[in-house]
Design a protein around this motif. Structure first.
Motif, PDB file in Angstrom:
ATOM      1  N   LYS A 186      11.878 -47.522 -11.349  1.00 40.93           N
ATOM      2  CA  LYS A 186      12.784 -47.289 -10.226  1.00 40.93           C
ATOM      3  C   LYS A 186      12.056 -47.245  -8.885  1.00 40.93           C
ATOM      4  O   LYS A 186      12.684 -47.018  -7.850  1.00 40.93           O
ATOM      5  CB  LYS A 186      13.560 -45.975 -10.432  1.00 40.93           C
ATOM      6  CG  LYS A 186      14.488 -45.989 -11.638  1.00 40.93           C
ATOM      7  CD  LYS A 186      15.557 -47.058 -11.533  1.00 40.93           C
ATOM      8  CE  LYS A 186      16.502 -47.031 -12.717  1.00 40.93           C
ATOM      9  NZ  LYS A 186      17.519 -48.103 -12.632  1.00 40.93           N
ATOM     10  N   GLY A 187      10.752 -47.449  -8.905  1.00 36.11           N
ATOM     11  CA  GLY A 187      10.011 -47.435  -7.647  1.00 36.11           C
ATOM     12  C   GLY A 187       9.873 -46.060  -7.035  1.00 36.11           C
ATOM     13  O   GLY A 187       9.700 -45.919  -5.823  1.00 36.11           O
ATOM     14  N   LEU A 188       9.944 -45.010  -7.853  1.00 40.58           N
ATOM     15  CA  LEU A 188       9.801 -43.637  -7.376  1.00 40.58           C
ATOM     16  C   LEU A 188       8.342 -43.217  -7.519  1.00 40.58           C
ATOM     17  O   LEU A 188       7.890 -42.893  -8.617  1.00 40.58           O
ATOM     18  CB  LEU A 188      10.721 -42.706  -8.173  1.00 40.58           C
ATOM     19  CG  LEU A 188      12.218 -42.962  -7.993  1.00 40.58           C
ATOM     20  CD1 LEU A 188      13.017 -42.183  -9.024  1.00 40.58           C
ATOM     21  CD2 LEU A 188      12.663 -42.597  -6.585  1.00 40.58           C
ATOM     22  N   GLU A 189       7.625 -43.227  -6.429  1.00 43.30           N
ATOM     23  CA  GLU A 189       6.193 -42.949  -6.482  1.00 43.30           C
ATOM     24  C   GLU A 189       5.933 -41.460  -6.689  1.00 43.30           C
ATOM     25  O   GLU A 189       6.429 -40.614  -5.938  1.00 43.30           O
ATOM     26  CB  GLU A 189       5.511 -43.444  -5.211  1.00 43.30           C
ATOM     27  CG  GLU A 189       5.541 -44.958  -5.089  1.00 43.30           C
ATOM     28  CD  GLU A 189       4.799 -45.431  -3.860  1.00 43.30           C
ATOM     29  OE1 GLU A 189       3.653 -45.890  -4.001  1.00 43.30           O
ATOM     30  OE2 GLU A 189       5.381 -45.336  -2.764  1.00 43.30           O
ATOM     31  N   LEU A 190       5.150 -41.156  -7.699  1.00 42.38           N
ATOM     32  CA  LEU A 190       4.811 -39.777  -8.031  1.00 42.38           C
ATOM     33  C   LEU A 190       3.436 -39.474  -7.445  1.00 42.38           C
ATOM     34  O   LEU A 190       2.413 -39.702  -8.079  1.00 42.38           O
ATOM     35  CB  LEU A 190       4.814 -39.587  -9.547  1.00 42.38           C
ATOM     36  CG  LEU A 190       6.089 -40.028 -10.280  1.00 42.38           C
ATOM     37  CD1 LEU A 190       5.921 -39.867 -11.786  1.00 42.38           C
ATOM     38  CD2 LEU A 190       7.296 -39.249  -9.770  1.00 42.38           C
ATOM     39  N   VAL A 191       3.435 -38.976  -6.231  1.00 39.28           N
ATOM     40  CA  VAL A 191       2.166 -38.700  -5.552  1.00 39.28           C
ATOM     41  C   VAL A 191       1.673 -37.313  -5.900  1.00 39.28           C
ATOM     42  O   VAL A 191       0.521 -37.112  -6.275  1.00 39.28           O
ATOM     43  CB  VAL A 191       2.310 -38.868  -4.025  1.00 39.28           C
ATOM     44  CG1 VAL A 191       1.042 -38.414  -3.306  1.00 39.28           C
ATOM     45  CG2 VAL A 191       2.606 -40.328  -3.689  1.00 39.28           C
ATOM     46  N   ASP A 192       2.549 -36.308  -5.773  1.00 38.28           N
ATOM     47  CA  ASP A 192       2.154 -34.936  -6.074  1.00 38.28           C
ATOM     48  C   ASP A 192       3.158 -34.325  -7.049  1.00 38.28           C
ATOM     49  O   ASP A 192       4.092 -34.976  -7.509  1.00 38.28           O
ATOM     50  CB  ASP A 192       2.003 -34.108  -4.799  1.00 38.28           C
ATOM     51  CG  ASP A 192       3.236 -34.216  -3.895  1.00 38.28           C
ATOM     52  OD1 ASP A 192       4.335 -34.471  -4.430  1.00 38.28           O
ATOM     53  OD2 ASP A 192       3.098 -34.059  -2.674  1.00 38.28           O
ATOM     54  N   LEU A 193       2.956 -33.045  -7.366  1.00 39.26           N
ATOM     55  CA  LEU A 193       3.770 -32.427  -8.408  1.00 39.26           C
ATOM     56  C   LEU A 193       5.229 -32.292  -8.006  1.00 39.26           C
ATOM     57  O   LEU A 193       6.121 -32.362  -8.855  1.00 39.26           O
ATOM     58  CB  LEU A 193       3.192 -31.054  -8.774  1.00 39.26           C
ATOM     59  CG  LEU A 193       1.836 -31.076  -9.492  1.00 39.26           C
ATOM     60  CD1 LEU A 193       1.360 -29.653  -9.757  1.00 39.26           C
ATOM     61  CD2 LEU A 193       1.914 -31.853 -10.800  1.00 39.26           C
ATOM     62  N   LYS A 194       5.523 -32.105  -6.720  1.00 41.32           N
ATOM     63  CA  LYS A 194       6.923 -31.962  -6.332  1.00 41.32           C
ATOM     64  C   LYS A 194       7.680 -33.272  -6.525  1.00 41.32           C
ATOM     65  O   LYS A 194       8.895 -33.262  -6.748  1.00 41.32           O
ATOM     66  CB  LYS A 194       7.056 -31.443  -4.901  1.00 41.32           C
ATOM     67  CG  LYS A 194       6.708 -32.413  -3.795  1.00 41.32           C
ATOM     68  CD  LYS A 194       6.978 -31.757  -2.438  1.00 41.32           C
ATOM     69  CE  LYS A 194       6.748 -32.735  -1.283  1.00 41.32           C
ATOM     70  NZ  LYS A 194       5.347 -33.186  -1.203  1.00 41.32           N
ATOM     71  N   ASP A 195       6.974 -34.397  -6.472  1.00 39.89           N
ATOM     72  CA  ASP A 195       7.624 -35.674  -6.771  1.00 39.89           C
ATOM     73  C   ASP A 195       8.089 -35.725  -8.218  1.00 39.89           C
ATOM     74  O   ASP A 195       9.219 -36.131  -8.522  1.00 39.89           O
ATOM     75  CB  ASP A 195       6.667 -36.844  -6.504  1.00 39.89           C
ATOM     76  CG  ASP A 195       6.378 -37.046  -5.038  1.00 39.89           C
ATOM     77  OD1 ASP A 195       7.299 -36.886  -4.220  1.00 39.89           O
ATOM     78  OD2 ASP A 195       5.226 -37.356  -4.705  1.00 39.89           O
ATOM     79  N   LEU A 196       7.228 -35.315  -9.126  1.00 38.74           N
ATOM     80  CA  LEU A 196       7.598 -35.344 -10.538  1.00 38.74           C
ATOM     81  C   LEU A 196       8.689 -34.332 -10.829  1.00 38.74           C
ATOM     82  O   LEU A 196       9.628 -34.607 -11.586  1.00 38.74           O
ATOM     83  CB  LEU A 196       6.361 -35.080 -11.408  1.00 38.74           C
ATOM     84  CG  LEU A 196       6.575 -35.118 -12.918  1.00 38.74           C
ATOM     85  CD1 LEU A 196       7.171 -36.451 -13.362  1.00 38.74           C
ATOM     86  CD2 LEU A 196       5.256 -34.862 -13.655  1.00 38.74           C
TER      87      LEU A 196
END
Length: 522
Positions: A186-196
């Motif tokens: 889906k193109g959702l970049e997981l940069v840091d923990l709040k993204d995940l």
């Protein structure tokens, strides 16, 4: 006599009539280490409790990508052995990575101090000792400690390693992998923990359950467990280790201007109470190297030698998939010119499939005070090839700075087992002053590249922004502090339009390695 002269026909105890002939068995052992090509000098052969300084025990440089093990009880000199090997690798132009668990390896950058003990050891083993410092870079996980910050993006770290850090079970690990796959597609970049957390929170919401059902095998209950684990993990202050700029492990492959290999020291003293975290981060560094480096086949010297300290922590509680990935990474990374040395107390700390690939062995003393100790001693002895020594007796009687050695010859065959009195490191055997260490860190050309954390738009911001009523209306960016992740993600009401717009991104591809680690390729 120079360090590299061949052993004469006679040596050993001096008598009024001159030096007696070397015992036949000792002569056979010494001949097994008479290499012709470049090699590292470990020390001098011990036979019948006598040090034979002209019988040098060495490791060919070309076989160091065949991996190794440095083992021994606490206080037997393992750290000094790592320092000794790292110095000689650096001197021969090979970069080295060292994990500094206790904070006492930074001295490799400073000249050592000559004293009576050093002079005595150098004389015993015919070492031409001179105080020497070696080029070094200092790193710290997430910037906690004295070092250039080392961070990983959540996407780059991958689901398998993150599951190990979060101590998830096998089912939860597989479910985390599905969540990563969903974010990737889906193109959702997981940069840091709040993204995940934002992605998992959406998938467990009423609006996201349809998406969740499309991820076969991922239940709402399991996703909820993962979300709670992430929240608890971040509450413990672990968020600093994930983010951007992500560290480029190619930094470990550099040489100094004078041609010596740079020794990269990762300080772990500030996180030594978080063994699951730092041991898994070490595996990420190694897996990232494996992912990025090209095949080179057999080379005359390694591109990097990586020392994996406290190795037993990596294997404790590991899933079968995790152990299989370690085994395959170790098996294949040698063809990319990287040698890996695991450092632990006994060989039984390392799974048999991994241990079988460790061709170079340096075993310091073991203790046999308890039945468990005696069992570990017997198991260690069985891992060595046939020996002319009584290894059970020898391994319990070795002094500090002595070890049992067997390595691979230039032809790839195991050398005879050799009791060895090891050389003294030429750099400082202890830490440098903190102020000096900080100066070295801030003056590094890498400091500006990694010192400041960057928080750019990624999955959390994309999921939390409200839908724009007009096509040309700027979309608001989420605030940095969120009272409720679920409320902000679910309340946005724009996931469907977001998924349509970024379901595929031109020029963006994520490929994942054995460990699920990833680099974005553009």
């Amino acid at each position: 006599m120079s360090d590299r002269e061949t052993m004469p026909e006679t040596t050993g105890r001096e008598t009024p009539g001159g030096a007696p002939a070397l015992p036949a068995e000792a002569l056979r052992i010494a001949a097994g280490y008479a290499f012709t090509g470049p090699a590292l000098d470990l020390g001098a052969l011990l036979w019948d409790e006598v040090c034979l300084p002209d019988a040098q025990v060495r490791i060919p440089l070309a076989v160091l990508n065949r991996h190794g093990l440095v083992a021994g009880a606490t206080g037997t000199g393992k750290t000094k052995t790592l320092q000794l090997i790292a110095e000689q690798l650096s001197a021969q132009g090979v970069p080295v990575f060292l994990a500094d668990i206790k904070g006492d390896v930074s001295g490799i950058s400073a000249p050592g101090t000559e004293n009576d003990k050093v002079r005595s050891r150098a004389a015993e083993v015919h070492q031409q000792w001179s105080a020497t410092g070696f080029p070094a870079e200092f790193y710290a996980l997430g910037g906690l400690g004295h070092g250039i910050p080392v961070r990983a993006t959540v996407t780059g770290f991958g689901p398998v390693l993150l599951a190990k850090v979060l101590q998830l079970n096998q089912t939860q690990e597989q479910s985390l992998g599905l969540i990563f796959h969903y974010a990737d597609t889906k193109g959702l970049e997981l940069v840091d923990l709040k993204d995940l957390r934002a992605v998992v929170a959406f998938l467990t919401s009423d609006e996201g359950k349809a998406e969740l059902r499309n991820l076969g095998g991922l239940s709402t209950a399991t996703a909820g467990v993962i979300l709670r684990s992430l929240t608890a993990f971040e509450a413990q202050g672990m968020g600093a280790f994930f983010g951007e700029p992500e560290f480029d492990t190619a930094e470990f492959l550099r040489t100094a201007g004078d041609g010596r290999g740079i020794v990269s020291v990762l300080e772990l003293a500030a996180v030594q109470d978080k063994p699951q975290l730092f041991s898994t981060f070490l595996m990420w560094l190694l897996a990232d190297l494996f992912h990025d480096l090209p095949e080179v086949g057999d080379v005359d010297r390694p591109k990097l030698v990586f020392f994996f300290d406290e190795a037993h922590l990596l294997f404790n509680g590991a899933s079968k998939a995790f152990l299989d990935a370690i085994t395959q990474t170790v098996r294949l990374i040698r063809s990319k010119g990287v040698g890996v040395f695991f450092v632990t107390q006994t060989p039984k700390d390392v799974p048999a499939d991994v241990l079988a690939q460790l061709g170079n062995r340096i075993q310091h003393a073991l203790r046999a005070f308890t039945p468990d100790d005696q069992k570990a001693l017997k198991a260690t002895v069985k891992t060595f090839p046939n020996s002319a020594y009584d290894l059970e007796e020898l391994l319990t009687g070795l002094g500090t700075g002595e070890a049992v050695v067997t390595v691979l010859s230039e032809k790839g065959a195991p050398t005879p087992v050799a009791a060895t009195r090891l050389r003294a490191p030429q750099s400082l055997m202890g830490p440098v002053e903190p102020a000096e260490l900080d100066r070295a860190v801030t003056s590094s050309p890498l400091y500006e590249r990694y010192a400041q954390a960057v928080d750019r738009e990624s999955a959390y911001e994309k999921l939390a922004q409200p839908p724009a009523p007009e096509a040309d209306k700027p979309r608001a960016k989420a605030p940095k502090e969120e009272p409720s992740m679920v409320e902000q993600v679910v309340g946005s009401g724009m996931f469907k339009s977001l998924a349509r717009s970024i379901g595929t991104q031109v020029g963006r591809e994520i490929t994942r390695s054995l460990f699920g680690t990833a680099r974005r390729r553009r």
